[in-house]
Motif scaffolding. Structure first.
Motif, PDB file in Angstrom:
ATOM      1  N   ILE A   1       0.877  -1.189   0.000  1.00 36.41           N
ATOM      2  CA  ILE A   1       0.000   0.000   0.000  1.00 36.41           C
ATOM      3  C   ILE A   1       0.903   1.224   0.000  1.00 36.41           C
ATOM      4  N   GLU A   2       0.983   1.868  -1.146  1.00 31.23           N
ATOM      5  CA  GLU A   2       1.961   2.949  -1.367  1.00 31.23           C
ATOM      6  C   GLU A   2       1.406   3.826  -2.486  1.00 31.23           C
ATOM      7  N   ASP A   3       1.647   5.147  -2.408  1.00 34.24           N
ATOM      8  CA  ASP A   3       1.054   6.017  -3.429  1.00 34.24           C
ATOM      9  C   ASP A   3       2.040   6.485  -4.498  1.00 34.24           C
ATOM     10  N   GLU A   4       3.330   6.179  -4.337  1.00 35.02           N
ATOM     11  CA  GLU A   4       4.300   6.594  -5.355  1.00 35.02           C
ATOM     12  C   GLU A   4       4.386   5.491  -6.416  1.00 35.02           C
ATOM     13  N   ARG A   5       3.932   5.853  -7.624  1.00 32.03           N
ATOM     14  CA  ARG A   5       3.810   4.831  -8.669  1.00 32.03           C
ATOM     15  C   ARG A   5       5.117   4.101  -8.943  1.00 32.03           C
ATOM     16  N   ASN A   6       6.226   4.844  -9.004  1.00 35.27           N
ATOM     17  CA  ASN A   6       7.483   4.194  -9.378  1.00 35.27           C
ATOM     18  C   ASN A   6       8.091   3.387  -8.228  1.00 35.27           C
ATOM     19  N   ILE A   7       7.743   3.736  -6.989  1.00 33.17           N
ATOM     20  CA  ILE A   7       8.171   2.889  -5.866  1.00 33.17           C
ATOM     21  C   ILE A   7       7.372   1.584  -5.919  1.00 33.17           C
ATOM     22  N   ILE A   8       6.076   1.703  -6.214  1.00 30.69           N
ATOM     23  CA  ILE A   8       5.231   0.495  -6.340  1.00 30.69           C
ATOM     24  C   ILE A   8       5.826  -0.440  -7.390  1.00 30.69           C
ATOM     25  N   GLU A   9       6.198   0.161  -8.517  1.00 32.38           N
ATOM     26  CA  GLU A   9       6.707  -0.659  -9.622  1.00 32.38           C
ATOM     27  C   GLU A   9       8.021  -1.350  -9.237  1.00 32.38           C
ATOM     28  N   ALA A  10       8.914  -0.605  -8.584  1.00 33.77           N
ATOM     29  CA  ALA A  10      10.224  -1.169  -8.228  1.00 33.77           C
ATOM     30  C   ALA A  10      10.082  -2.270  -7.171  1.00 33.77           C
ATOM     31  N   ILE A  11       9.312  -1.992  -6.117  1.00 34.82           N
ATOM     32  CA  ILE A  11       9.170  -3.004  -5.056  1.00 34.82           C
ATOM     33  C   ILE A  11       8.424  -4.229  -5.579  1.00 34.82           C
TER      34      ILE A  11
ATOM     35  N   ILE B   1      -8.042  -0.846   3.911  1.00 33.19           N
ATOM     36  CA  ILE B   1      -8.396  -1.970   4.790  1.00 33.19           C
ATOM     37  C   ILE B   1      -9.247  -3.003   4.038  1.00 33.19           C
ATOM     38  N   GLU B   2     -10.107  -2.531   3.150  1.00 32.69           N
ATOM     39  CA  GLU B   2     -10.921  -3.461   2.355  1.00 32.69           C
ATOM     40  C   GLU B   2     -10.016  -4.300   1.455  1.00 32.69           C
ATOM     41  N   ALA B   3      -8.987  -3.639   0.896  1.00 28.27           N
ATOM     42  CA  ALA B   3      -8.061  -4.376   0.019  1.00 28.27           C
ATOM     43  C   ALA B   3      -7.326  -5.454   0.809  1.00 28.27           C
ATOM     44  N   VAL B   4      -6.969  -5.156   2.059  1.00 31.29           N
ATOM     45  CA  VAL B   4      -6.255  -6.131   2.887  1.00 31.29           C
ATOM     46  C   VAL B   4      -7.210  -7.273   3.247  1.00 31.29           C
ATOM     47  N   ARG B   5      -8.440  -6.919   3.594  1.00 31.32           N
ATOM     48  CA  ARG B   5      -9.430  -7.959   3.953  1.00 31.32           C
ATOM     49  C   ARG B   5      -9.658  -8.893   2.754  1.00 31.32           C
ATOM     50  N   ALA B   6      -9.781  -8.282   1.571  1.00 32.99           N
ATOM     51  CA  ALA B   6     -10.068  -9.090   0.380  1.00 32.99           C
ATOM     52  C   ALA B   6      -8.861  -9.935  -0.004  1.00 32.99           C
ATOM     53  N   GLY B   7      -7.646  -9.379   0.176  1.00 29.84           N
ATOM     54  CA  GLY B   7      -6.445 -10.075  -0.292  1.00 29.84           C
ATOM     55  C   GLY B   7      -5.929 -11.141   0.659  1.00 29.84           C
ATOM     56  N   ARG B   8      -6.228 -11.033   1.964  1.00 30.44           N
ATOM     57  CA  ARG B   8      -5.717 -11.983   2.968  1.00 30.44           C
ATOM     58  C   ARG B   8      -4.212 -12.257   2.751  1.00 30.44           C
ATOM     59  N   PRO B   9      -3.391 -11.243   2.827  1.00 27.89           N
ATOM     60  CA  PRO B   9      -1.972 -11.435   2.508  1.00 27.89           C
ATOM     61  C   PRO B   9      -1.198 -12.078   3.672  1.00 27.89           C
ATOM     62  N   ASP B  10       0.012 -12.559   3.349  1.00 26.54           N
ATOM     63  CA  ASP B  10       0.914 -13.055   4.393  1.00 26.54           C
ATOM     64  C   ASP B  10       1.685 -11.890   5.013  1.00 26.54           C
ATOM     65  N   LEU B  11       1.709 -10.769   4.299  1.00 27.25           N
ATOM     66  CA  LEU B  11       2.437  -9.581   4.785  1.00 27.25           C
ATOM     67  C   LEU B  11       1.849  -8.332   4.140  1.00 27.25           C
ATOM     68  N   VAL B  12       1.822  -7.243   4.923  1.00 32.49           N
ATOM     69  CA  VAL B  12       1.398  -5.951   4.366  1.00 32.49           C
ATOM     70  C   VAL B  12       2.589  -5.007   4.426  1.00 32.49           C
ATOM     71  N   ILE B  13       2.881  -4.370   3.296  1.00 34.47           N
ATOM     72  CA  ILE B  13       3.884  -3.292   3.296  1.00 34.47           C
ATOM     73  C   ILE B  13       3.080  -2.001   3.192  1.00 34.47           C
ATOM     74  N   LEU B  14       3.256  -1.127   4.161  1.00 34.41           N
ATOM     75  CA  LEU B  14       2.334   0.010   4.315  1.00 34.41           C
ATOM     76  C   LEU B  14       3.096   1.331   4.431  1.00 34.41           C
ATOM     77  N   ASP B  15       2.812   2.237   3.514  1.00 32.88           N
ATOM     78  CA  ASP B  15       3.405   3.576   3.585  1.00 32.88           C
ATOM     79  C   ASP B  15       2.652   4.384   4.641  1.00 32.88           C
ATOM     80  N   VAL B  16       3.330   5.336   5.302  1.00 28.41           N
ATOM     81  CA  VAL B  16       2.651   6.136   6.332  1.00 28.41           C
ATOM     82  C   VAL B  16       1.822   7.253   5.711  1.00 28.41           C
ATOM     83  N   MET B  17       2.420   7.978   4.768  1.00 31.16           N
ATOM     84  CA  MET B  17       1.704   9.136   4.211  1.00 31.16           C
ATOM     85  C   MET B  17       0.982   8.727   2.938  1.00 31.16           C
ATOM     86  N   LEU B  18      -0.306   8.521   3.071  1.00 30.45           N
ATOM     87  CA  LEU B  18      -1.126   8.077   1.943  1.00 30.45           C
ATOM     88  C   LEU B  18      -2.288   9.039   1.740  1.00 30.45           C
ATOM     89  N   PRO B  19      -2.755   9.172   0.516  1.00 32.96           N
ATOM     90  CA  PRO B  19      -3.936  10.014   0.323  1.00 32.96           C
ATOM     91  C   PRO B  19      -5.172   9.334   0.932  1.00 32.96           C
TER      92      PRO B  19
END
Lengths: 122, 443
Positions: A8-18, A39-57
């Motif tokens: 969960i990150e808002d910088e497009r090129n960071i998303i692409e690289a990671i 939170i809905e995306a996390v609930r739907a995805g049931r991931p093993d790990l969440v990578i979460l940016d602090v400053m998000l729109p």
């Protein structure tokens, strides 16, 4: 079966690289770029790990983390927090709301990869 | 030791300063040298004729000998000693020496008044500077413009670092990925250049610089002011199509962010001009004068729209008209100062402005005379909705405050005393104060 990560990150090129480095390492990566309905995306995805940016729109990463920890089905999911703010109070806040690990930008790909492997292998 | 008991020390100090021997002073004052010796060692209290004679010979007023240093000076010295002690590392004396002899403060002030005053002044200046540094540090740490710029730069650096690392370390990398990451680095390097440039400009223009332009909002205001808040090219049919050329010609809009803000502002201008075209408001002004209520009633336009239109017309049509608009957070998003009524550039404005009063009563207009220093204005405030009502988001009101020439007490009652923003407000007792003022005795 490959393990799932939601980024969960808002910088497009960071998303692409990671996404690229994690996919090459065998992870199934889903991405989400706003805090509003993360939170809905996390609930739907049931991931093993969440990578979460602090400053998000829409909503801060701290608020989303609180929602994850407050959800019985997700509370145990490891969360790696990413932020451009390296201040002590942010680190304290991340620890207080239950971040599994906290990483300050700019980080290296190897650091992210090590942290992801470590958090999911626990 | 009480002050009056230090008369002897002061007499001795003055005698030495005047280059007199003890016997000489005693003789000229008509007392014995042994008696003067006792007096000088504070073993005899004196007053009356003896004190007057000694003061006369020493060329000072008796009061200076009997009263000694000012109580405020002594208090300042004691405060300085206490502060130095509080700031010292435990177990060490301030300055590495013996520490201040606080039991002899009065003696020090009496014998060396010049040095004592200098010490007290230096301590006061240090105290004020420390408070100023703290306030500036706090401001820097909480400056939203700086925080946003730094976040942008650091995020872009992260993207470049991560992408460059993939390009360098991934062997083999498919051509389509290579091409995509090269493009990303190119985009990010441009963003980084713009972000770094904005950051440098902001920091260069911080406290000491004289330029008024700091943020995209400042650029917008410089642009609006340079045009007198009026854009003839956008009046009449087809105004929207000419926004681009107005922005393209603007000298003050240096950044993309400022040009974006200007576009939003000019689109609003065109909407207002469409609802209240120049001939119609011109006619209303000719008949009603710059009276927003009368104009709104006559034209059936909304009050906030009339405010904006009045503030954006040439002064020869309307007379002096100022305007402030804020958002629901209270942040000022448009300011047109007038008649000496000052408005803060980036800090939050005075909480006593009627602008904030209408936040709690949207739709209900308010009229009030305001007094800000020497400035007197009539303020009309109203809050309007920034968009249509929706169930899934909060109502975003935008309070407006129009400023017109003061009609005098008879018209609307006494004036409310208001400030600009707390940091530079001299009002001593104000219930709305949220932070200390830098005016007067420091923070």
């Amino acid at each position: 079966m490959s393990k799932k990560v939601i980024l969960i990150e808002d910088e497009r090129n960071i998303i692409e690289a990671i996404s690229f480095i994690l996919s090459r390492d065998g992870w199934e990566v889903k991405t989400h770029s706003n805090g509003h309905d993360a939170i809905e995306a996390v609930r739907a995805g049931r991931p093993d790990l969440v990578i979460l940016d602090v400053m998000l729109p829409g909503k801060s990463g701290f608020d989303i983390l609180q929602e994850i920890r407050g959800d019985a089905g997700l509370a145990a999911t490891p969360v790696l927090m990413l932020t451009a703010r390296g201040q002590d109070k942010d680190r304290e806040m991340a620890e207080r709301v239950g971040a599994s690990r906290y990483m300050t930008k700019p980080f290296s790909n190897a650091e992210v990869l090590d942290a992801v492997r470590d958090l999911v292998a626990r | 030791m009480v002050e009056s008991s230090m008369i002897g020390s002061r007499i001795r100090e003055r005698r030495v300063m005047n280059g007199l021997k003890q016997s000489e002073l005693a003789k000229r004052a008509g007392i014995s040298p042994s008696y003067l010796n006792l007096i000088e060692h504070n073993r005899r209290r004196i007053a009356g004729k003896t004190l007057n004679r000694l003061a006369d010979v020493l060329g000072v007023s008796p009061g200076l000998l009997s009263e000694g240093a000012e109580a405020t000076l002594i208090a300042a010295l004691r405060e300085a000693a206490a502060r130095a002690e509080a700031g010292a590392t435990p177990g060490e004396n301030p300055g590495g020496g013996e520490g201040a002899e606080t039991d002899r403060t009065e003696e020090f002030a009496g014998r060396f008044p010049g040095w004592a005053r200098l010490l007290a002044d230096l301590d006061r200046q240090r105290d004020e500077l420390e408070a100023t540094v703290k306030a500036l540090t706090d401001r820097l740490a909480h400056d939203p413009q700086l925080a946003a710029s730094l976040h942008e730069v650091i995020s872009t650096v992260t993207a470049i670092r991560s992408t460059a690392s993939i390009l360098a370390d991934t062997k083999p990398l498919e051509p389509e990925w290579q091409s995509r990451f090269h493009r990303n680095i190119n985009e990010d390097s441009q963003r980084l250049a713009e972000g770094a440039e904005a950051l440098v400009r902001y920091l260069e223009e911080a406290p000491d610089a004289r330029s008024d332009i700091k943020s995209p909002q400042d650029e917008l205001h410089a642009f609006l002011e340079a045009n007198g808040f009026h854009f003839p090219a956008l009046e009449g049919a087809g105004g929207a199509a000419r926004i681009g050329s107005v922005i393209a010609r603007a000298e003050h809009l240096e950044t993309a962010a400022a040009r974006g803000l200007a576009r939003d502002a000019l689109e609003g201008y065109v909407r207002d001009a469409r609802r209240l075209p120049l001939p119609e408001i011109g006619q209303a002004l000719a008949e009603c004068g710059p009276d927003p209520a009368a104009i709104a009633a006559r034209t059936r336009a909304d009050m906030a729209g009339v405010f904006r239109r009045l503030a954006m017309l040439p002064e020869d049509l309307t007379g002096p008209v100022g305007l402030v608009i804020c958002d629901l957070s209270g942040t000022v998003i448009l300011r047109k100062p007038v008649l000496g009524f000052s408005m803060p550039r980036s800090a939050a404005a005075c909480a006593l402005w009627p602008l904030y009063q209408v936040l709690s009563q949207p739709g209900a207009p308010l009229r009030l005379r305001l007094k800000q220093g020497d400035a007197r204005v009539l303020a009309l405030a109203v809050s309007d909705a920034a968009g249509p009502a929706r169930f899934d988001s909060p109502a975003l009101y935008r309070p407006h405050m129009l400023l017109l020439p003061d009609p005098g007490e008879g018209a609307t009652g006494p004036a409310r005393e208001v400030g600009i923003t707390c940091q530079v407000c001299p009002l001593a007792s104000c219930e709305a104060r949220r932070e200390p003022s830098i005016l007067g005795g420091g923070f």
